[in-house]
Structures are given as structure tokens and as C-alpha cells.
Design a protein around this motif. Structure first.
Motif, PDB file in Angstrom:
ATOM      1  N   SER A 234      20.068  30.711   3.265  1.00 22.22           N
ATOM      2  CA  SER A 234      19.557  30.180   2.004  1.00 22.22           C
ATOM      3  C   SER A 234      18.523  31.115   1.371  1.00 22.22           C
ATOM      4  O   SER A 234      18.398  31.164   0.136  1.00 22.22           O
ATOM      5  CB  SER A 234      18.954  28.791   2.213  1.00 22.22           C
ATOM      6  OG  SER A 234      19.969  27.806   2.257  1.00 22.22           O
ATOM      7  N   ASN A 237      20.443  33.583  -0.599  1.00 26.48           N
ATOM      8  CA  ASN A 237      21.037  32.913  -1.751  1.00 26.48           C
ATOM      9  C   ASN A 237      19.980  32.580  -2.803  1.00 26.48           C
ATOM     10  O   ASN A 237      20.272  32.573  -4.004  1.00 26.48           O
ATOM     11  CB  ASN A 237      21.790  31.654  -1.310  1.00 26.48           C
ATOM     12  CG  ASN A 237      23.154  31.993  -0.741  1.00 26.48           C
ATOM     13  OD1 ASN A 237      23.776  32.973  -1.143  1.00 26.48           O
ATOM     14  ND2 ASN A 237      23.627  31.192   0.209  1.00 26.48           N
ATOM     15  N   GLY A 273      27.374  29.766   0.074  1.00 28.19           N
ATOM     16  CA  GLY A 273      26.562  28.991   1.004  1.00 28.19           C
ATOM     17  C   GLY A 273      27.262  28.631   2.300  1.00 28.19           C
ATOM     18  O   GLY A 273      28.424  28.938   2.500  1.00 28.19           O
ATOM     19  N   VAL A 305      15.889  24.419   1.876  1.00 25.58           N
ATOM     20  CA  VAL A 305      17.031  25.193   2.386  1.00 25.58           C
ATOM     21  C   VAL A 305      18.342  24.489   2.060  1.00 25.58           C
ATOM     22  O   VAL A 305      19.312  25.104   1.593  1.00 25.58           O
ATOM     23  CB  VAL A 305      16.887  25.401   3.919  1.00 25.58           C
ATOM     24  CG1 VAL A 305      18.196  25.882   4.540  1.00 25.58           C
ATOM     25  CG2 VAL A 305      15.756  26.384   4.218  1.00 25.58           C
ATOM     26  N   ILE A 308      18.998  24.618  -1.823  1.00 30.21           N
ATOM     27  CA  ILE A 308      19.499  25.941  -2.227  1.00 30.21           C
ATOM     28  C   ILE A 308      20.976  26.052  -1.902  1.00 30.21           C
ATOM     29  O   ILE A 308      21.788  26.510  -2.720  1.00 30.21           O
ATOM     30  CB  ILE A 308      18.711  27.067  -1.531  1.00 30.21           C
ATOM     31  CG1 ILE A 308      17.261  27.108  -2.018  1.00 30.21           C
ATOM     32  CG2 ILE A 308      19.380  28.430  -1.757  1.00 30.21           C
ATOM     33  CD1 ILE A 308      16.361  27.988  -1.173  1.00 30.21           C
ATOM     34  N   ASN A 309      21.334  25.614  -0.709  1.00 30.71           N
ATOM     35  CA  ASN A 309      22.728  25.700  -0.275  1.00 30.71           C
ATOM     36  C   ASN A 309      23.641  24.889  -1.193  1.00 30.71           C
ATOM     37  O   ASN A 309      24.728  25.342  -1.564  1.00 30.71           O
ATOM     38  CB  ASN A 309      22.840  25.194   1.168  1.00 30.71           C
ATOM     39  CG  ASN A 309      24.185  25.516   1.777  1.00 30.71           C
ATOM     40  OD1 ASN A 309      24.600  26.672   1.800  1.00 30.71           O
ATOM     41  ND2 ASN A 309      24.876  24.500   2.265  1.00 30.71           N
TER      42      ASN A 309
END
Length: 458
Positions: A234, A237, A273, A305, A308-309
Motif C-alpha cells: 500500500s 500504491n 493492489g 493501508v 489505499i488498497n
């Protein structure tokens, strides 16, 4: 790869899903006498016939060899399994609770209580399932309650570290062995249970680190490792999000910071992800357990986390709208009338696992936006159809991309990485591609006339 069986304990694996079946097959290959137990009659029948009920490279060949050698068998008879095993590994699933973030331990409870009631001699029950910290002590209480008191049955914990697509290597040549024990007897028995692994390492001139610790630490090792891995994925990303607005290239950024030995370059590949049956539910269960223990603040970052994923999936839909010149409103884009190919349904290559797969989630989001979505995956089609039956599924990659206005590469199978953009360009209606795993060569695709977008790339 043989070891004398004279001093080796007999091993039983309770639960023959991905975890239990893989360990049972591999330990039989190492020379142990092994039995696999499950309540699923069809799964046991398949394994007994030499068929692996999931995709894992090389595993079926080892299964057939071990069955033919007489070291491995499978059963639905718990009394038979209880009488057979010296060491009983609990390998059942611990899915996310319906309506909550915690782990569902009902399968662990059923496996332990069922086994305990059938034991007629002293044995060691070893947890391998990924569980919240404190589970091993709870299992001890279950054993005390259900096993005959005079047998002296003991409990230990030894987490697994399997990576789908690399499971044979991870069992036969593990990066480490972790055991949580309370007695010297349990430690010696687990030493014997892992002797084949250590002997193989010695024969190949390798060393296998063995960490002997307490229950709580052993339980935390797996969830801590998964939390760290999820955070690393994450992080890159999140950097991809910054790169897109700053005009930077996240692939070059990842390469540059990956040269730092304190960071390393593994799992620094930005994309759509993580998914699968472990990382997403494990980091949520970790947060839930920390909250119960009064340490919720320590793991608050895992919530971000997770967010974000999830955002990476939405980003693919946003990119699709941009490439197709469709307006993206508060309710999302209107992609009606657009035919889109989604290449990939599994959460990673060399697997047929579609649990929480970003690729399949994005396909469903595109379909919900009105697109005519056609999905292809080399191994995950049957599982994908069960998970998302409303989507269209193509028998080949060529059929999936035919007459499409957008191709989304969302699982990094070699078939997709190595695909000829010129040949695919002859099949599509319009040459647009989203590289959701940053696994394609953008120069090659652009030269072939494609409008290319990679996540986190200008």
C-alpha cells in the motif's frame, strides 16, 4: 528426497484446503507417513484419486508420487485419523466474520473439539491456521475440556508462510520455521516433525532458521508479517497516487528506493493492489484483536493501508472513464455501450484463487457502470463464474479482447505480459489498454498504436 521413517512421527493434517493439502502432500514427499482429514467427501475423493482440487504448479505430480509410494492417504473418518497421528496439524480456514472484522474461529473449534474427543493416546495438536493472538490458549482449554484428562494431550503453534504459486518451495524449503511450545516434549516432537525439512536443507547446503518461542509470539508472527507486507504494497500504491498528480513515474521511483538495502525492491510494484484469502482478512482481524486487547491505536495505520488498497480498484474505473472519454460523476462513470476486456480474474498469477481478487472486483465495478465486460483468466474461470456469475467469460484471451474498446490487464499472468500488442491490436475495436499491474512494456504497446495507461505512470 527420502528420509528414514523409523524415528519420524506420523502426521495428520486436519483440513485439506490449500493449506492442509499442500502440507500433507509435501511432508509425504519428505518421507513421513501422512493422513489428510476433511469433512468434505468430494475433496477427499479427489485427493485420494490423485487430483488436486485447486491450482498449484507441480503439486499434483508430487501427490500422485506420494500416493503411489504408500506414504499418503486421505480420510473422512475422524476416529481413524485420531488413532493414526502422533502430531495433528490444524489447517482449517479462519475467514472474516460476517458483519465484522474479526476472524471466524468456528472451524478451528470444530476441528479441535472433534479431534480431542476421539483421541485415545497422548498426541500433540499443532495450530497452523492464521489466528488472533490468544487462540492457542483457548485451544488448550478446549483440549482440557474434551480430551480424556489422563492422556496428557498437548498443544503447540507453528504458523504457515505459504505463497500461492510457490507453495512447494515454501513447504519443502521454508525461509524459517516458527514453533510456539510449552514443554520440552512438544519441542522434541516438532523437531522430529520438521526433521525432513532440515535434512533436505542440510543436503543442499542450506540452513533453515528455527525460532522456538511462546504461544503469543508464534501466533503474532504470521499476522505481523502479513501486516508488514500489506503496508509495503500500500505504501508504493500511495506513492503511485502522488506520482500521478505530480507527473512522476512510480516504477522508476520504486526502482530507485528499492536499491536501498534498508528497503529492498520486493513487493514495491505499484498496481491494482493486493487481494486473496489472507492479506485482506488478516489485517482486518489483526486490527479487531488489537482493539479487544486495548492496543487498537497501535494498528490504526492498517485501516489506511486497507483504504489505499481499495482505492486502487476505483482508480482503474476512473482511468477507464478517462481513456473512453466518459464523464465521471458523483455516482461514477456511465460506461454503457462500451465493450471492455478484463484479463485476469485471480488475485495473482499461478493460482486459481479469486477470493477478494482486485481484478474480479474491478470487472464487477465496470459492469455495474454499464460496460459489457468480458473476462479471461488462464486458471480461475470456474471459480470466477461462481463468484461473479453475472459477468461474461471468454474461452480465450483472443475472444476476450475481440471488438473491445478497452483492455484492462489486471493479473500479471505471463500470457498477458508476453502478449503481442500488434496481434491483439488486430482483434480490438479500439487500441486502449490499462496496465493495472505495471507488467507490460509501455514503449512496445505505444509503438503498436495503443493508448497506454499504467497506474502511477505519466
Amino acid at each position: 528426497m527420502s528420509t528414514t521413517t523409523a524415528a519420524l512421527p506420523r502426521l495428520a493434517f486436519h483440513g485439506t484446503g490449500y493449506l492442509g493439502a499442500t502440507y500433507a502432500i509435501c511432508f509425504a514427499e519428505l518421507g513421513y507417513e501422512v493422513i489428510g482429514y476433511d469433512v468434505d467427501i468430494n475433496r477427499i475423493a479427489k485427493l485420494s484419486a490423485g487430483e488436486v482440487p485447486f491450482h498449484e504448479p507441480g503439486l499434483e505430480e508430487v501427490l500422485k508420487r506420494s500416493l503411489a509410494g504408500g506414504r499418503l492417504r486421505f480420510s473422512t473418518n475422524l476416529a481413524e485419523v485420531a488413532a493414526f497421528g502422533d502430531v495433528h496439524f490444524i489447517c482449517v480456514g479462519t475467514p472474516q466474520l460476517a458483519g465484522g472484522m474479526g476472524a471466524d474461529l468456528s472451524y478451528v473449534e470444530d476441528a479441535v473439539t472433534g479431534l480431542a474427543q476421539h483421541l485415545t493416546r497422548k498426541a500433540l495438536i499443532v495450530g497452523k491456521s492464521t489466528v488472533p493472538v490468544g487462540t492457542a490458549e483457548w485451544v488448550e482449554r478446549l483440549v482440557d475440556k474434551y480430551a480424556p484428562a489422563d492422556l496428557g494431550v498437548e498443544v503447540a503453534w507453528s504458523p504457515e508462510f505459504l505463497q500461492e504459486g510457490f507453495a512447494l518451495q515454501d513447504v519443502l524449503r521454508p525461509s524459517r520455521i516458527v514453533v510456539g511450545v510449552r514443554s520440552e516434549w512438544a519441542r522434541e516432537l516438532l523437531d522430529a516433525a520438521h526433521k525432513g525439512v532440515c535434512d533436505l536443507a542440510a543436503a543442499e547446503g542450506r540452513d533453515v532458521p528455527v525460532v522456538v518461542t511462546d504461544f503469543a509470539t508464534a501466533e503474532l508472527v504470521k499476522v505481523a508479517a502479513n501486516a508488514f507486507l500489506a503496508t509495503k504494497i500500500s505504501f508504493i500504491n500511495a506513492m503511485a497516487e502522488v506520482c500521478e498528480v505530480a507527473g512522476a513515474d512510480v516504477t522508476q521511483l520504486a526502482r530507485a528506493i528499492g536499491h536501498d538495502p534498508r528497503i529492498g525492491n520486493r513487493f514495491l510494484k505499484a498496481g491494482v493492489g493486493f487481494g486473496g484469502g489472507c492479506l485482506p482478512k488478516d489485517i482486518r482481524a489483526f486490527q479487531a484483536r488489537a482493539q479487544e486487547l486495548g492496543a487498537g491505536e497501535a494498528l490504526r495505520f492498517l485501516h489506511e493501508v486497507d483504504l489505499i488498497n481499495q482505492r486502487r480498484r476505483t482508480r482503474v474505473v476512473q482511468l477507464a472513464a478517462e481513456l473512453l472519454d466518459r464523464r465521471y460523476g458523483p455516482a461514477g462513470p456511465d460506461l454503457s455501450g462500451v465493450r471492455i476486456a478484463v484479463l485476469g480474474a485471480t488475485f495473482k498469477p499461478d493460482s486459481d484463487d479469486v477470493r477478494d481478487a482486485p481484478s474480479l472486483a474491478v470487472a464487477a465495478m465496470l459492469a455495474k457502470a454499464g460496460a459489457d465486460v468480458h473476462v479471461y483468466d488462464p486458471q480461475g474461470m470456474a471459480n470466477a463464474r461462481r463468484a461473479q456469475p453475472h459477468l461474461r467469460y471468454a474461452p480465450t484471451m483472443a475472444e476476450a479482447v475481440r471488438d473491445t474498446s478497452l483492455v484492462c490487464v489486471l493479473t500479471e499472468w505471463a500470457d498477458f505480459r508476453d502478449a503481442d500488442p500488434n496481434a491483439l491490436g488486430e482483434l480490438v475495436a479500439e487500441r486502449r489498454v490499462i496496465d493495472g499491474r505495471n507488467c507490460l512494456d509501455p514503449v512496445r504497446w505505444v509503438r503498436a498504436g495503443w493508448r497506454y495507461r499504467g497506474l502511477g505512470r505519466p
